[in-house]
Scaffold this motif. Structure first.
Motif, PDB file in Angstrom:
ATOM      1  N   LEU A  29       1.978 -14.852  -6.072  1.00 50.36           N
ATOM      2  CA  LEU A  29       3.347 -14.336  -6.213  1.00 50.36           C
ATOM      3  C   LEU A  29       4.314 -15.523  -6.112  1.00 50.36           C
ATOM      4  N   PRO A  30       4.486 -16.259  -7.187  1.00 51.24           N
ATOM      5  CA  PRO A  30       5.260 -17.518  -7.089  1.00 51.24           C
ATOM      6  C   PRO A  30       6.700 -17.333  -6.611  1.00 51.24           C
ATOM      7  N   MET A  31       7.258 -16.149  -6.771  1.00 47.32           N
ATOM      8  CA  MET A  31       8.648 -15.941  -6.363  1.00 47.32           C
ATOM      9  C   MET A  31       8.761 -15.443  -4.915  1.00 47.32           C
ATOM     10  N   ALA A  32       7.629 -15.217  -4.276  1.00 45.64           N
ATOM     11  CA  ALA A  32       7.676 -14.590  -2.941  1.00 45.64           C
ATOM     12  C   ALA A  32       8.020 -15.588  -1.842  1.00 45.64           C
ATOM     13  N   ASP A  33       8.738 -15.084  -0.823  1.00 49.80           N
ATOM     14  CA  ASP A  33       8.972 -15.851   0.395  1.00 49.80           C
ATOM     15  C   ASP A  33       7.914 -15.430   1.416  1.00 49.80           C
ATOM     16  N   VAL A  34       7.362 -16.409   2.102  1.00 48.30           N
ATOM     17  CA  VAL A  34       6.379 -16.078   3.152  1.00 48.30           C
ATOM     18  C   VAL A  34       6.868 -16.683   4.469  1.00 48.30           C
ATOM     19  N   THR A  35       6.915 -15.836   5.497  1.00 51.10           N
ATOM     20  CA  THR A  35       7.347 -16.273   6.825  1.00 51.10           C
ATOM     21  C   THR A  35       6.207 -16.026   7.805  1.00 51.10           C
ATOM     22  N   PRO A  73       0.805  -1.228   0.000  1.00 53.17           N
ATOM     23  CA  PRO A  73       0.000   0.000   0.000  1.00 53.17           C
ATOM     24  C   PRO A  73       0.838   1.278   0.000  1.00 53.17           C
ATOM     25  N   LYS A  74       2.094   1.173   0.423  1.00 54.88           N
ATOM     26  CA  LYS A  74       2.887   2.400   0.489  1.00 54.88           C
ATOM     27  C   LYS A  74       3.313   2.873  -0.906  1.00 54.88           C
ATOM     28  N   ASP A  75       3.890   1.971  -1.690  1.00 54.07           N
ATOM     29  CA  ASP A  75       4.473   2.418  -2.960  1.00 54.07           C
ATOM     30  C   ASP A  75       4.079   1.573  -4.162  1.00 54.07           C
ATOM     31  N   GLY A  76       3.113   0.682  -3.985  1.00 56.70           N
ATOM     32  CA  GLY A  76       2.642  -0.118  -5.112  1.00 56.70           C
ATOM     33  C   GLY A  76       3.624  -1.175  -5.577  1.00 56.70           C
ATOM     34  N   LYS A  77       4.619  -1.484  -4.780  1.00 61.34           N
ATOM     35  CA  LYS A  77       5.595  -2.513  -5.171  1.00 61.34           C
ATOM     36  C   LYS A  77       4.990  -3.908  -4.964  1.00 61.34           C
ATOM     37  N   MET A  78       5.310  -4.804  -5.888  1.00 63.59           N
ATOM     38  CA  MET A  78       4.860  -6.183  -5.713  1.00 63.59           C
ATOM     39  C   MET A  78       5.772  -6.832  -4.665  1.00 63.59           C
ATOM     40  N   PRO A  79       5.241  -7.266  -3.547  1.00 67.25           N
ATOM     41  CA  PRO A  79       6.117  -7.760  -2.481  1.00 67.25           C
ATOM     42  C   PRO A  79       6.717  -9.123  -2.814  1.00 67.25           C
ATOM     43  N   ASP A  80       7.916  -9.371  -2.308  1.00 67.86           N
ATOM     44  CA  ASP A  80       8.472 -10.710  -2.517  1.00 67.86           C
ATOM     45  C   ASP A  80       8.995 -11.334  -1.228  1.00 67.86           C
ATOM     46  N   LYS A  87      -9.962   2.532  -9.943  1.00 64.73           N
ATOM     47  CA  LYS A  87     -11.310   2.024  -9.637  1.00 64.73           C
ATOM     48  C   LYS A  87     -12.387   2.884 -10.309  1.00 64.73           C
ATOM     49  N   TYR A  88     -12.167   4.192 -10.325  1.00 59.18           N
ATOM     50  CA  TYR A  88     -13.170   5.099 -10.896  1.00 59.18           C
ATOM     51  C   TYR A  88     -13.126   5.126 -12.432  1.00 59.18           C
ATOM     52  N   GLY A  89     -12.135   4.441 -13.010  1.00 63.18           N
ATOM     53  CA  GLY A  89     -12.079   4.363 -14.470  1.00 63.18           C
ATOM     54  C   GLY A  89     -11.313   5.485 -15.141  1.00 63.18           C
ATOM     55  N   ASP A  90     -10.531   6.256 -14.402  1.00 60.56           N
ATOM     56  CA  ASP A  90      -9.733   7.332 -15.006  1.00 60.56           C
ATOM     57  C   ASP A  90      -8.350   6.836 -15.420  1.00 60.56           C
ATOM     58  N   VAL A  91      -7.882   5.804 -14.719  1.00 60.86           N
ATOM     59  CA  VAL A  91      -6.515   5.312 -14.915  1.00 60.86           C
ATOM     60  C   VAL A  91      -6.584   3.811 -15.154  1.00 60.86           C
ATOM     61  N   GLU A  92      -5.655   3.295 -15.955  1.00 63.13           N
ATOM     62  CA  GLU A  92      -5.604   1.832 -16.107  1.00 63.13           C
ATOM     63  C   GLU A  92      -4.187   1.327 -15.893  1.00 63.13           C
ATOM     64  N   THR A  93      -4.095   0.039 -15.634  1.00 67.27           N
ATOM     65  CA  THR A  93      -2.788  -0.567 -15.353  1.00 67.27           C
ATOM     66  C   THR A  93      -2.040  -0.811 -16.651  1.00 67.27           C
ATOM     67  N   GLY A  94      -0.753  -0.487 -16.624  1.00 68.94           N
ATOM     68  CA  GLY A  94       0.086  -0.755 -17.796  1.00 68.94           C
ATOM     69  C   GLY A  94       0.974  -1.953 -17.541  1.00 68.94           C
ATOM     70  N   GLU A  95       2.190  -1.878 -18.052  1.00 72.78           N
ATOM     71  CA  GLU A  95       3.129  -3.007 -17.955  1.00 72.78           C
ATOM     72  C   GLU A  95       3.837  -3.011 -16.596  1.00 72.78           C
ATOM     73  N   ILE A  96       4.373  -4.171 -16.242  1.00 74.15           N
ATOM     74  CA  ILE A  96       5.230  -4.232 -15.056  1.00 74.15           C
ATOM     75  C   ILE A  96       6.678  -4.048 -15.523  1.00 74.15           C
ATOM     76  N   ASP A  97       7.527  -3.507 -14.629  1.00 71.86           N
ATOM     77  CA  ASP A  97       8.919  -3.227 -15.041  1.00 71.86           C
ATOM     78  C   ASP A  97       9.743  -4.518 -15.147  1.00 71.86           C
ATOM     79  N   ASP A  98      10.977  -4.383 -15.625  1.00 74.46           N
ATOM     80  CA  ASP A  98      11.807  -5.564 -15.889  1.00 74.46           C
ATOM     81  C   ASP A  98      12.146  -6.347 -14.624  1.00 74.46           C
ATOM     82  N   SER A  99      12.154  -5.660 -13.463  1.00 71.02           N
ATOM     83  CA  SER A  99      12.464  -6.392 -12.226  1.00 71.02           C
ATOM     84  C   SER A  99      11.216  -6.984 -11.571  1.00 71.02           C
ATOM     85  N   ASP A 100      10.090  -6.902 -12.262  1.00 69.67           N
ATOM     86  CA  ASP A 100       8.821  -7.423 -11.723  1.00 69.67           C
ATOM     87  C   ASP A 100       8.480  -6.784 -10.380  1.00 69.67           C
TER      88      ASP A 100
END
Lengths: 433, 92
Positions: A281-287, A235-242, B68-81
């Motif tokens: 999240l198949p690459m994630a570690d869960v503790t 929730p802080k920065d939208g990062k996918m947690p791992d 959620k309100y339909g103003d923005v949509e999700t794009g690609e994820i970066d190379d580091s996932d």
């Protein structure tokens, strides 16, 4: 059986899974039920869950047919956004109560088209997504709400009138006021559910201060198809947690927060979420940090073993403190109970397995009589071994988590017991006539 | 369309608090800021945080809300996932 307006056989307080089960059981044998739900929709907490443990069946797929059946049943009258009070016992099989229907500012003709929601310029935190995202002041509570009728959050409404302008079915009605009605009933079933522990009380866990410390219900919402984000994200920065940590017994088995008992579900819902996270999240570690893992139900131990086998790490450890690093990661300081050493570990998301507390709302619902609480403030079961749904008031029964922490199957079993006891109470009076 | 408006009725008996008015204004400002920042193309939340003067958690909350309100949509994820990008939703 009672059939006149305002006369019912049974008042069921609460429209969660226990209330629905009780109402359906009794309605199916011909009793007239009035169900009073304080929220905008029936379905209770279960309707917001992703899957159930240990089978990983879809929670909504189990609960929504029951919700629909309850809503459509000819013997059940449902009042959502309503409260009940001043319950008075006149004599056996003779109670009165005051039903208060709060204004929704939208009539029942609403088609759920959501045009009012689109037009509304106000955005506030969405309580049904546990504050992870916003919602409008004119809103459908959630996508599978029943009734699927919009409501106006009048406290946050700016009275611009746009919702009324765009409503194609003419359903917005700001002239609505609270309606109080006296009802006559023969018996009462308290299915008022539970409350979730508020983890802001344990300040050392940093909930509220560190956005990447979330509650299990917030994680639960992230795991459902109608989730607040596009994926499981911090929730802080939208990062996918791992690297995700769970802190079990948050607000349970803890005298310092006034709840010394086990909540009975946190070990297993955390285990369930860990499995779901490994899928998402198949690459994630869960503790999972635990004091004891309580896998006591049918198939629970096997489910736990399966989760361990999937690679989830269980650490017997007590959390002392959680701190936040500059990048939003969390430093968990804990006592490793096995080695007796204090250790630190870094995780990028921490989930607090928040416990269950008594919902004490029932304590103010009665007028001339007291519905006794037990020592943990749940509705007291006066004979919990032989008649588990009997309370301190004859003719008032208890179903589900209103009587103590329990999981979903046990809540449904408890509702079965409550409906049988209620039917027996009503039938006995009928036979004595 | 209705001819008489019930909003006029409630306006006579209720007033909107300053806090509610301020909240609405704040959301509008954040919405404008974020949508403007996305006009130049898809961006992740950390990229938005570098560009606009808002706390990163406020950006995340509001990007998800605008999604959620339909103003923005999700794009690609970066190379580091790690981070998704978000973009303005093309209005049909």
């Amino acid at each position: 059986m009672s059939d006149q307006t305002n006369n019912y056989d049974v008042l069921v307080v609460g429209g969660g899974i226990a209330g629905e089960e009780t109402a359906l059981n009794l309605a199916n044998i011909g009793y007239k039920i009035i169900m009073v739900e304080k929220d905008l929709s029936i379905g209770g907490k279960m309707i917001h869950l992703s899957k159930v443990f240990p089978t990983l069946d879809c929670s909504a797929c189990i609960t929504t047919p029951k919700v629909s059946e309850t809503a459509r049943h000819p013997n059940i009258s449902i009042f959502t956004n309503s409260e009940v009070g001043e319950i008075e016992k006149i004599s056996e099989n003779n109670f009165t109560a005051i039903l208060t229907q709060k204004p929704r500012y939208v009539t029942e003709d609403c088609t759920g088209c959501q045009l009012c929601e689109e037009a509304c310029p106000v955005s506030v935190e969405d309580q049904f997504q546990y504050e992870l995202v916003g919602r409008k002041a004119a809103y459908i509570p959630f996508s599978i709400a029943n009734p699927r009728i919009a409501a106006i959050d009048i406290e946050n409404c700016i009275l611009c009138g746009l919702c009324e302008k765009v409503c194609p079915a003419d359903c917005i009605d700001f002239t609505q006021e609270a309606i109080k009605t006296k009802i006559n009933i023969k018996s009462v079933v308290m299915a008022t559910g539970y409350q979730i522990f508020d983890p802001t009380i344990i300040t050392r866990y940093g909930f509220g201060k560190f956005k990447n410390v979330v509650t299990a219900m917030q994680m639960e919402r992230q795991l459902v198809p109608t989730r607040p984000f596009n994926a499981v994200l911090r929730p802080k920065d939208g990062k996918m947690p791992d690297n995700i940590a769970y802190v079990l017994c948050t607000g349970s088995r803890d005298d310092t927060v006034g709840n010394p008992i086990c909540s009975q579900v946190c070990c297993m819902y955390s285990t369930k979420q860990a499995q779901l996270l490994m899928g998402a999240l198949p690459m994630a570690d869960v503790t999972i940090y635990y004091i004891h893992v309580r896998a006591f139900g049918k198939g629970f131990c096997e489910f736990y073993n399966q989760t361990v086998g999937m690679g989830v790490e269980y650490i017997k450890g007590k959390i002392g403190k959680i701190d936040e690093a500059e990048n939003g990661d969390l430093i968990v300081r804990y006592e490793d109970i096995e080695s007796g050493k204090v250790k630190e570990a870094k995780h990028d998301l921490v989930v607090l397995a928040t416990g269950i507390l008594a919902n004490r709302d029932y304590q103010s619902m009665f007028k001339n009589i007291v519905l006794e609480p037990d020592k943990f403030n749940y509705v007291k079961q006066v004979n919990d071994l032989s008649s588990p749904s009997k309370t301190s008031i004859g003719g008032v029964f208890v179903a589900g988590t209103a009587s103590g922490p329990m999981d979903i199957p046990d809540s449904i079993l408890s509702a079965g017991a409550a409906s049988a006891e209620t039917a027996s109470y009503l039938r006995r009076a009928y036979n004595e006539k | 369309m209705k001819t008489s408006k019930t909003i006029d009725h409630i306006k006579k008996i209720r007033t909107v608090s300053e806090e509610v008015k301020a909240k609405r204004k704040e959301f509008n400002t954040i919405k404008r800021t974020l949508l403007k920042a996305l006009e130049s193309g898809p961006k992740s939340i950390p990229q938005l945080a570098e560009e606009v003067e808002l706390p990163i958690d406020v950006i995340t909350f509001n990007i998800m809300t605008l999604r959620k309100y339909g103003d923005v949509e999700t794009g690609e994820i970066d190379d580091s996932d790690e981070y998704f990008s978000y973009q303005l939703k093309q209005k049909k």
